[in-house]
Design an enzyme around this catalytic site. Structure first.
Site, mmCIF file in Angstrom:
data_model
loop_
_atom_site.group_PDB
_atom_site.id
_atom_site.type_symbol
_atom_site.label_atom_id
_atom_site.label_comp_id
_atom_site.label_asym_id
_atom_site.label_seq_id
_atom_site.Cartn_x
_atom_site.Cartn_y
_atom_site.Cartn_z
ATOM 1 N N HIS A 414 0.852 -1.192 0.000
ATOM 2 C CA HIS A 414 0.000 0.000 0.000
ATOM 3 C C HIS A 414 0.885 1.238 0.000
ATOM 4 O O HIS A 414 1.889 1.303 0.719
ATOM 5 C CB HIS A 414 -0.879 -0.023 1.260
ATOM 6 C CG HIS A 414 -1.605 1.270 1.527
ATOM 7 N ND1 HIS A 414 -1.222 2.152 2.513
ATOM 8 C CD2 HIS A 414 -2.684 1.815 0.928
ATOM 9 C CE1 HIS A 414 -2.044 3.193 2.523
ATOM 10 N NE2 HIS A 414 -2.941 3.017 1.577
ATOM 11 N N HIS A 463 1.355 11.273 -1.987
ATOM 12 C CA HIS A 463 0.110 11.147 -1.233
ATOM 13 C C HIS A 463 -0.563 12.508 -1.240
ATOM 14 O O HIS A 463 -0.218 13.390 -0.453
ATOM 15 C CB HIS A 463 0.404 10.674 0.194
ATOM 16 C CG HIS A 463 -0.780 10.041 0.849
ATOM 17 N ND1 HIS A 463 -0.938 9.973 2.208
ATOM 18 C CD2 HIS A 463 -1.871 9.423 0.323
ATOM 19 C CE1 HIS A 463 -2.071 9.359 2.501
ATOM 20 N NE2 HIS A 463 -2.651 9.017 1.370
#
Length: 879
Positions: A414, A463
């Site tokens: 992830h 992110h």
């Protein structure tokens, strides 16, 4: 051939012959061919953590066991005649190696430990046994920083010849060692052939790996630390230096007791006072450590096991000193270990290898090669061949790779790009390479619009809406190409795209995928989207895209997809902002705490046509199971728990028999901690994505799960999961009993070279699934010991067992972690671990090979193990 491969040798300074044998392993690498330039010193530029570069020389020692990185070049013919074993008395031009020089390459860092350059810049070294891999190209964080520095400015160069310090990828490489540390180098001169040098080093490493199998672990450990202690390169260790060895291997002894034992041993092997003062040779030191261990044991576990299995006395009433092939097979392998498939021919081959093993023996092994003694039996008990993890299941089996990809668990990560937390850590291409070498085969990319290079868009990965740094999408794809070039037989690499890009940037993504990967990119045809999914063997060596592949093409030539409450990895964080590709409407009931968004997202047809796995929203399982098999779902860990509590795990398991699913950590895990993967695995979910930058218990469980099938990243799901339906009966529970008997060669925290002697204890845990609804974890701790060299848990020898009831044997995991007791007020420190699926666990007296936090066994971890006893028994149902 002698009874063992050690032949009679001589003490170094006089002609007195001793009974100490000469180590054959010391010469194991002698005949490996290497370029002369590597022996004399290859001129390189070393990339430092502050993005500067330093001129250095990379040199292989004459015995080929050590790599030096130095500021001076090797003197031609300058190796002293008596430098011998691993040693160079005066190696470098203008550089006398100081007596207090450490041989650690302590300047070399990884992203995870952020180590900085320390004292003594003149000499650093890496033991060949500490190298994890050699990596071509510029795919480390230090290279990334250096490239960025050169793009921004050349102010930090250490020479006026700035153009000479350009970074050339075809001259660059990194040596990855001791759990992720990196030594990043570039050939200084174009005439030096990088690949020739690196191919030679690969050959040396392979020769070491082959040779070490024939050497007992204690001998390997002593060889590994010898250079660090023999700083004067005398090839002997005096009593003071031996005390340093004992500190290093975590054995505490008073100075008075050590001096007494040293003098006694010296007299036993006929050393005069002068020789004892000078010190012991490698072989003598190896025997001395062996004797210390034997003499200090209050309880001798091998003797107890030996007597329990074979009897203290032979049929003629004499003490049993050896055991025959037949007795070993019947009483140990078949009766105790439960390996009834093993034949006498296999035992005969094992005995032959044990007789060829180099061990610190005080007397000769039995001449009859059809018998072994207690020392050889102990060597087998501690070996990888006797590992608790079933070696047959650990080996790669190509015959298992032809099923639909939906029938496998796939090692998955992830937010692969992050080096730390989810809010402000660095993004790095190196993390993709690290994940790949850890066995990961599903990698995530969060892709956003970046800047422009002229008129060309630059998609970036980061992110979004956080303080994390950005890296180029293109650099990641080039990293994958490098990996596949050197590992063409890799099973498919699945790229999980979370795509936030506008159409122009998506088009560039498609261009980059095609231009960089070429034939290595799997491009599905329309016909291939029907029927079962391809197998890992069908996709071997290819990159597969998971993203969006909608069915409808708009009049404008752009795919449109209607979404509502779409699951994404950011579902628990603030909803992402509009990027120009999404038209959203929100409606909230009065007092509602969450907005419901309907999103019309534009997808580039160029990118969509490269995509195999199409992520879509779950409406209900009956509809989903009728979707084409390339349709798939993604769920957060919280959704997984909710579905299982709502008794939907059976329907999900049925779906996972033909379709793919992915799970990921909750958005609230901003520190990049991991969730327990057991529940998702139990439903047959294939892509259970974890944060690979965080080596916590869930990631260690993941390491153990994918140790099966050669760590190729694909493990065939158990038949009990693949055949599960809504009416299946749960399996009968099993009772697992574990005894922790002893340890061997346990390292200091992080494999450090210095520090107090450890006080190790073992934490034994079983992770399981209860009634298909929730994860369980039951743990016990042993008592701690004041010895890391050969700790013995005395209660264990008194038959203390730790017992567990296993409900879901198909997914349950045994997790063993070794810690050292912290000082007053300080936390206990992690040392090493091993995770073993219960379905892969072998019974009997077994070795447990221990891994570091990065799932490697390089450096001091290569010698670390536990000895345990395990029993599995079916629990009888009550009537």
């Amino acid at each position: 051939m002698p009874s063992h491969p050690l032949s009679t040798g001589e003490h170094s300074d006089n002609g007195n012959t001793t009974d100490i044998a000469s180590s054959a392993f010391k010469k194991a690498l002698k005949d490996v061919p290497v370029p002369l330039s590597l022996m004399e010193g290859v001129h390189v530029l070393r990339v430092k953590v502050n993005a500067t570069m330093r001129e250095s020389f990379l040199t292989l020692s004459p015995d080929k066991f050590t790599l030096y990185i130095t500021s001076g070049k090797v003197v031609s013919g300058g190796v002293q005649k008596n430098s011998g074993f691993f040693g160079l008395k005066r190696l470098f031009v203008g550089t006398q190696i100081p007596p207090d020089t450490t041989t650690a390459v302590s300047s070399v860092s990884s992203i995870s430990n952020n180590a900085l350059d320390v004292a003594n810049p003149e000499e650093r070294s890496i033991d060949i046994g500490a190298i994890d891999r050699i990596q071509r190209g510029q795919i480390t964080h230090k290279f990334e920083l250096a490239k960025k520095s050169r793009q921004d400015s050349r102010r930090n160069l250490m020479t006026e010849e700035e153009d000479d310090f350009l970074l050339y990828p075809n001259r660059s490489f990194s040596i990855i060692f001791r759990g992720g540390r990196t030594l990043d180098l570039m050939m200084r001169d174009e005439i030096d052939d990088r690949d020739e040098v690196l191919d030679a080093l690969d050959s040396v490493i392979q020769a070491y790996e082959t040779a070490k199998i024939r050497v007992e672990k204690d001998v390997l450990l002593l060889r590994y630390i010898w250079l660090d202690v023999d700083k004067e390169r005398t090839n002997t260790l005096n009593v003071h230096e031996i005390s340093k060895v004992l500190e290093r291997i975590n054995y505490h002894i008073t100075k008075q007791d050590l001096n007494k034992q040293y003098e006694k041993f010296g007299k036993i092997i006929d050393l005069d006072r002068f020789q004892r003062r000078k010190g012991l040779t490698f072989e003598q030191c190896s025997m001395f450590l062996h004797k210390i261990k034997r003499d200090s044991w209050l309880v001798k576990p091998v003797k107890i096991i030996w007597n329990d299995l074979f009897g203290e006395l032979m049929n003629n009433g004499k003490e049993r000193k050896t055991v025959s092939e037949k007795t070993f097979l019947e009483k140990f392998v078949h009766a105790k270990q439960g390996e009834t498939h093993v034949k006498i021919s296999q035992v005969r081959d094992l005995f032959r290898r044990l007789h060829q093993m180099e061990m610190p023996l005080q007397q000769s092994a039995p001449e009859d090669i059809s018998r072994i003694d207690k020392n050889q039996f102990e060597a087998y008990l501690k070996s990888e061949e006797n590992d608790a993890f079933d070696t047959r299941l650990e080996r790669f089996d190509v015959g298992l790779m032809n099923r639909s990809i939906s029938e496998y668990w796939v090692n998955s990560s992830h937010n692969t790009y992050l080096t730390g937390d989810q809010l402000k850590s660095h993004s790095s291409v190196e993390m993709y390479m690290n994940a790949l070498y850890r066995g990961c085969r599903c990698l995530e990319l969060d892709i956003w619009d970046g800047d422009h290079d002229g008129s060309r868009p630059i998609p970036v990965v980061w992110h979004g809406h956080t303080l994390t740094s950005k890296i180029k999408f293109r650099d990641i794809i080039q990293c994958l190409k490098v990996f596949l070039n050197f590992h063409p037989d890799t099973y498919p690499l699945i790229l999980s795209f979370e795509n936030h890009c506008s159409i122009p940037f998506q088009q560039v993504m498609a261009e980059d995928l095609l231009s960089i990967l070429g034939d290595l990119l799997y491009v599905p045809t329309e016909a291939s989207l029907f029927g079962r999914l391809p197998s890992p063997e069908d996709l071997r060596g290819l990159v597969v895209i998971k993203g969006r592949r909608p069915d409808l093409l708009s009049a404008e030539g752009t795919f449109l997809e209607f979404e509502s409450d779409e699951e994404s990895d950011d579902e628990d964080s603030e909803l992402i902002s509009n990027t120009g590709t999404e038209k959203t409407t929100a409606s909230s009931a009065s007092g509602a705490t969450r907005s419901h968004k309907k999103i019309m997202k534009k997808i580039s047809p160029e990118l969509a046509r490269l995509t195999l796995f199409h992520s879509c929203k779950l409406k209900n399982w009956d509809l989903s199971v009728r979707n084409p098999t390339h349709y798939m779902h993604s769920f957060s860990e919280n959704k997984v728990k909710r579905m299982c509590r709502q008794s939907k795990s059976r329907k999900w398991a049925i779906y996972n028999q033909s379709h793919m699913s992915r799970t990921y950590p909750a958005g609230s895990r901003t520190g990049s901690s991991n969730y327990n993967p057991m529940l998702a695995w139990s439903t047959g979910c294939q892509l259970v994505a974890l944060n690979f930058q965080t080596s916590d218990a869930p990631l260690k469980l993941n390491d153990g799960r994918f140790r099966e099938n050669g760590n190729c990243g694909y493990v065939l799901k158990p038949s009990s999961i693949m055949m599960k339906d809504e009416f299946s009966q749960s399996a009968m529970p099993t009772k697992l009993s574990v005894r922790i008997l002893s340890g061997s060669c346990l390292p200091k925290p992080g494999g450090q070279r210095s520090g107090d002697c450890i006080q190790p204890y073992v934490k034994i845990s079983v992770y399981d699934i209860e009634k298909e609804v929730k994860e369980t974890c039951v743990s016990y701790n042993t008592q701690y010991q004041n010895n890391g060299y050969f700790p013995i848990w005395h209660n264990a020898m008194d038959r203390e067992r730790f017992s567990f009831i296993i409900e879901s044997g198909a997914v349950a995991m045994l997790h063993l972690e070794v810690y050292t007791k912290g000082a007053m007020g300080e936390k206990d420190e992690f040392l090493a671990h091993s995770s073993i699926p219960v379905s892969c666990l072998r019974q009997g007296y077994r070795s447990v090979q221990l891994f570091d936090a990065n799932n490697t066994r390089s450096g001091p971890f290569d010698f670390a193990s536990l000895l345990i006893e395990t029993k599995l028994k079916q629990v009888q149902a009550e009537i």
